[in-house]
Design a protein around this motif. Structure first.
Motif, PDB file in Angstrom:
ATOM      1  N   PRO A 260       0.819  -1.210   0.000  1.00  0.00           N
ATOM      2  CA  PRO A 260       0.000   0.000   0.000  1.00  0.00           C
ATOM      3  C   PRO A 260       0.855   1.262   0.000  1.00  0.00           C
ATOM      4  O   PRO A 260       2.042   1.203   0.285  1.00  0.00           O
ATOM      5  CB  PRO A 260      -0.790  -0.116   1.319  1.00  0.00           C
ATOM      6  N   ALA A 261       0.244   2.390  -0.375  1.00  0.00           N
ATOM      7  CA  ALA A 261       0.980   3.642  -0.483  1.00  0.00           C
ATOM      8  C   ALA A 261       1.706   3.963   0.821  1.00  0.00           C
ATOM      9  O   ALA A 261       1.197   3.743   1.905  1.00  0.00           O
ATOM     10  CB  ALA A 261       0.022   4.781  -0.825  1.00  0.00           C
ATOM     11  N   GLN A 262       2.915   4.493   0.680  1.00  0.00           N
ATOM     12  CA  GLN A 262       3.691   4.908   1.852  1.00  0.00           C
ATOM     13  C   GLN A 262       3.036   6.131   2.482  1.00  0.00           C
ATOM     14  O   GLN A 262       2.543   7.021   1.786  1.00  0.00           O
ATOM     15  CB  GLN A 262       5.129   5.214   1.433  1.00  0.00           C
ATOM     16  N   THR A 263       3.024   6.170   3.785  1.00  0.00           N
ATOM     17  CA  THR A 263       2.402   7.274   4.519  1.00  0.00           C
ATOM     18  C   THR A 263       3.447   8.000   5.345  1.00  0.00           C
ATOM     19  O   THR A 263       4.312   7.375   5.956  1.00  0.00           O
ATOM     20  CB  THR A 263       1.283   6.764   5.449  1.00  0.00           C
ATOM     21  N   PHE A 264       3.396   9.329   5.342  1.00  0.00           N
ATOM     22  CA  PHE A 264       4.297  10.112   6.179  1.00  0.00           C
ATOM     23  C   PHE A 264       3.566  11.337   6.697  1.00  0.00           C
ATOM     24  O   PHE A 264       2.531  11.742   6.154  1.00  0.00           O
ATOM     25  CB  PHE A 264       5.558  10.523   5.413  1.00  0.00           C
ATOM     26  N   THR A 265       4.088  11.911   7.754  1.00  0.00           N
ATOM     27  CA  THR A 265       3.499  13.094   8.369  1.00  0.00           C
ATOM     28  C   THR A 265       4.515  14.229   8.378  1.00  0.00           C
ATOM     29  O   THR A 265       5.652  14.045   8.810  1.00  0.00           O
ATOM     30  CB  THR A 265       3.041  12.802   9.805  1.00  0.00           C
ATOM     31  N   ALA A 266       4.119  15.384   7.857  1.00  0.00           N
ATOM     32  CA  ALA A 266       4.932  16.598   7.945  1.00  0.00           C
ATOM     33  C   ALA A 266       4.445  17.393   9.152  1.00  0.00           C
ATOM     34  O   ALA A 266       3.267  17.734   9.241  1.00  0.00           O
ATOM     35  CB  ALA A 266       4.801  17.430   6.666  1.00  0.00           C
ATOM     36  N   THR A 267       5.336  17.649  10.075  1.00  0.00           N
ATOM     37  CA  THR A 267       4.964  18.311  11.319  1.00  0.00           C
ATOM     38  C   THR A 267       5.219  19.811  11.247  1.00  0.00           C
ATOM     39  O   THR A 267       6.112  20.273  10.530  1.00  0.00           O
ATOM     40  CB  THR A 267       5.741  17.732  12.503  1.00  0.00           C
ATOM     41  N   LYS A 268       4.435  20.550  11.972  1.00  0.00           N
ATOM     42  CA  LYS A 268       4.615  21.996  12.046  1.00  0.00           C
ATOM     43  C   LYS A 268       5.914  22.322  12.752  1.00  0.00           C
ATOM     44  O   LYS A 268       6.288  21.670  13.711  1.00  0.00           O
ATOM     45  CB  LYS A 268       3.438  22.643  12.795  1.00  0.00           C
ATOM     46  N   SER A 269       6.627  23.337  12.253  1.00  0.00           N
ATOM     47  CA  SER A 269       7.890  23.719  12.864  1.00  0.00           C
ATOM     48  C   SER A 269       7.704  24.071  14.324  1.00  0.00           C
ATOM     49  O   SER A 269       6.717  24.698  14.717  1.00  0.00           O
ATOM     50  CB  SER A 269       8.490  24.929  12.136  1.00  0.00           C
ATOM     51  N   SER A 270       8.676  23.648  15.139  1.00  0.00           N
ATOM     52  CA  SER A 270       8.650  23.974  16.563  1.00  0.00           C
ATOM     53  C   SER A 270       9.737  24.976  16.901  1.00  0.00           C
ATOM     54  O   SER A 270      10.313  24.950  17.973  1.00  0.00           O
ATOM     55  CB  SER A 270       8.841  22.707  17.406  1.00  0.00           C
ATOM     56  N   SER A 271      10.048  25.846  15.946  1.00  0.00           N
ATOM     57  CA  SER A 271      11.093  26.837  16.168  1.00  0.00           C
ATOM     58  C   SER A 271      10.732  27.763  17.308  1.00  0.00           C
ATOM     59  O   SER A 271       9.576  28.093  17.522  1.00  0.00           O
ATOM     60  CB  SER A 271      11.322  27.670  14.905  1.00  0.00           C
TER      61      SER A 271
ATOM     62  N   ASN B 217      15.977  29.183  18.450  1.00  0.00           N
ATOM     63  CA  ASN B 217      15.882  28.584  19.777  1.00  0.00           C
ATOM     64  C   ASN B 217      14.975  27.357  19.821  1.00  0.00           C
ATOM     65  O   ASN B 217      14.645  26.876  20.898  1.00  0.00           O
ATOM     66  CB  ASN B 217      15.375  29.621  20.787  1.00  0.00           C
ATOM     67  N   GLY B 218      14.566  26.873  18.661  1.00  0.00           N
ATOM     68  CA  GLY B 218      13.659  25.733  18.626  1.00  0.00           C
ATOM     69  C   GLY B 218      14.361  24.438  18.282  1.00  0.00           C
ATOM     70  O   GLY B 218      15.580  24.290  18.473  1.00  0.00           O
ATOM     71  N   THR B 219      13.600  23.507  17.746  1.00  0.00           N
ATOM     72  CA  THR B 219      14.135  22.191  17.394  1.00  0.00           C
ATOM     73  C   THR B 219      14.039  21.903  15.911  1.00  0.00           C
ATOM     74  O   THR B 219      14.439  20.821  15.474  1.00  0.00           O
ATOM     75  CB  THR B 219      13.396  21.086  18.175  1.00  0.00           C
ATOM     76  N   SER B 220      13.517  22.837  15.127  1.00  0.00           N
ATOM     77  CA  SER B 220      13.459  22.653  13.683  1.00  0.00           C
ATOM     78  C   SER B 220      13.397  24.007  13.002  1.00  0.00           C
ATOM     79  O   SER B 220      12.853  24.971  13.539  1.00  0.00           O
ATOM     80  CB  SER B 220      12.247  21.803  13.285  1.00  0.00           C
TER      81      SER B 220
END
Length: 402
Positions: A134-145, A172-175
């Motif tokens: 089945p199709a690969q699934t991924f999640t793009a997360t909101k920046s936590s900068s 000062n964030g993580t992304s």
């Protein structure tokens, strides 16, 4: 910086490989899905980063082979979001496939959300869905900068008072704030906005090589083979940050300042320091904004790491001008501030709050900011053969206007 991409919900993660025969899915592309006269297999399917941040650009690679010659009308990387809206990309037309495997690459960024991705091709009005299935699934997360709040009332070093902060990132964030504050491709680079071999650059710039953590963003240049979507091969990768994101900041006149640690951590394949630090070309500069068709560059600094204490501060706009100070310190040993007061009457360059150069040049059109760590290809100045990586770190970028 941001985190690398990783697939979720299924066992195949971005950056992993798979070998799968072509198969029909539930036809999210529309049209009658059916097997073609030739069987097409996806021998590899991968993304170049894990854990995507919204707005971060990733490059996807698929290796296709057929059991006999076939020409397909259209080939795509097919993508659907959670509402089944199409975000397809990498469209190719009149693609010839055969028994010799061919590699296809394409790049794009995604907003925050969860997505399915696979390969598909069209013949006439009929779509055939290929691997992964089945199709690969991924999640793009909101920046936590954590770059939203600069120090209250902060003024540029050496620039006096009366300035108002208009744009900034404290890192000062993580992304990295991809797609909001920053973008990873620039019109200054001719190969997909990420590579420019004709400009004595060895690297192709990838978002994954920027990482935000511990109050700074670090750009890492790596000796690794990479083929761009244009088919051009590179022996190095790095990263750039430009302020032309979806809400990126552009300006004509302003005071720009960066606190940065220039070329450092020059290492060999065993992680040991290489004393010969040549081959790297970090810079903090401005470039004409999207849609501007005249040269509007201002270099707050450029460094060639074979002579790390000498910097090049230059206006390439209007009347131009520049200087090449030799520093009393190695800018790779620690963080220092580099600023440029770009005013209607000229440009003044500052290092650690000290005015070091004044020139008449000033832009006549809007510009944006670029932070980079290029890899220099000039003969005799290219990286030592033993060198496999180097870094540059930026504590903050701030822009003021009056």
């Amino acid at each position: 910086m941001r985190r690398p991409w990783r697939a979720v919900l299924i066992p195949v993660a971005f950056g992993t490989l798979l070998s799968t025969q072509g198969s029909a899915l539930a036809n999210p592309l529309g049209g009658g899905s059916q097997r073609a006269a030739a069987t097409v297999a996806v021998k590899e399917f991968k993304g170049d980063v894990e854990y995507p941040t919204a707005g971060q650009t990733g490059t996807f690679t698929a290796k296709l082979v057929a059991d006999r010659a076939i020409t397909v009308d259209e080939l795509v990387f097919a993508v659907r979001d959670s509402s089944d809206a199409r975000l397809d990309f990498g469209h190719r037309t009149n693609v010839q496939l055969g028994t010799t495997a061919q590699t296809f690459t394409a790049s794009r960024s995604f907003p925050a959300g969860t997505f399915k991705i696979w390969m598909a091709y069209r013949q006439g009005t009929t779509w055939t869905n290929l691997a992964p299935s089945p199709a690969q699934t991924f999640t793009a997360t909101k920046s936590s900068s954590g770059g939203e709040n600069p120090p209250t009332g902060v003024q540029p070093q050496g620039g006096g008072t009366g300035w108002n902060v208009k744009w900034w990132d404290e890192f000062n964030g993580t992304s990295v704030d991809w797609g909001t504050k920053w973008r990873g491709n620039s019109s200054s680079l001719v190969d997909n906005g990420r590579g420019n071999k004709d400009n004595q650059q060895l690297e192709y710039n990838l978002d994954r090589n920027c990482q935000e953590r511990d109050g700074a963003v670090t750009i890492t240049a790596k000796r690794e083979s990479y083929t761009s979507p244009s088919g051009t091969g590179y022996g190095w990768t790095s990263c750039l940050l430009t302020s032309t994101g979806s809400s990126g900041y552009t300006f004509k006149h302003a005071f720009i300042e960066s606190r940065a640690k220039l070329t450092y951590n020059v290492k060999d394949a065993n992680g040991k320091p290489v004393s010969d630090k040549r081959g790297f070309w970090p810079a903090f500069w401005t470039w004409q904004a999207d849609g501007v068709n005249s040269w509007q560059e201002t270099d707050a600094y450029e460094q060639y790491s074979d002579n790390p204490r000498k910097l090049y501060l230059t206006s390439h706009a209007g009347s131009g001008g520049g200087c090449q100070p030799t520093l009393e310190f190695d800018p790779g040993d620690g963080f220092h501030t580099y600023g440029a007061d770009i005013s209607p009457s000229g440009t003044r360059f500052y290092i650690d709050g000290q005015l070091v150069c004044t020139v008449a040049g000033t832009p006549s059109e809007k510009t944006n900011i670029i932070e980079d760590l290029y890899v220099y290809s000039s003969p005799g100045h290219e990286p030592n053969p033993a060198t496999v990586s180097a870094q540059k770190s930026v504590d903050y970028v701030r822009v003021w206007q009056r």
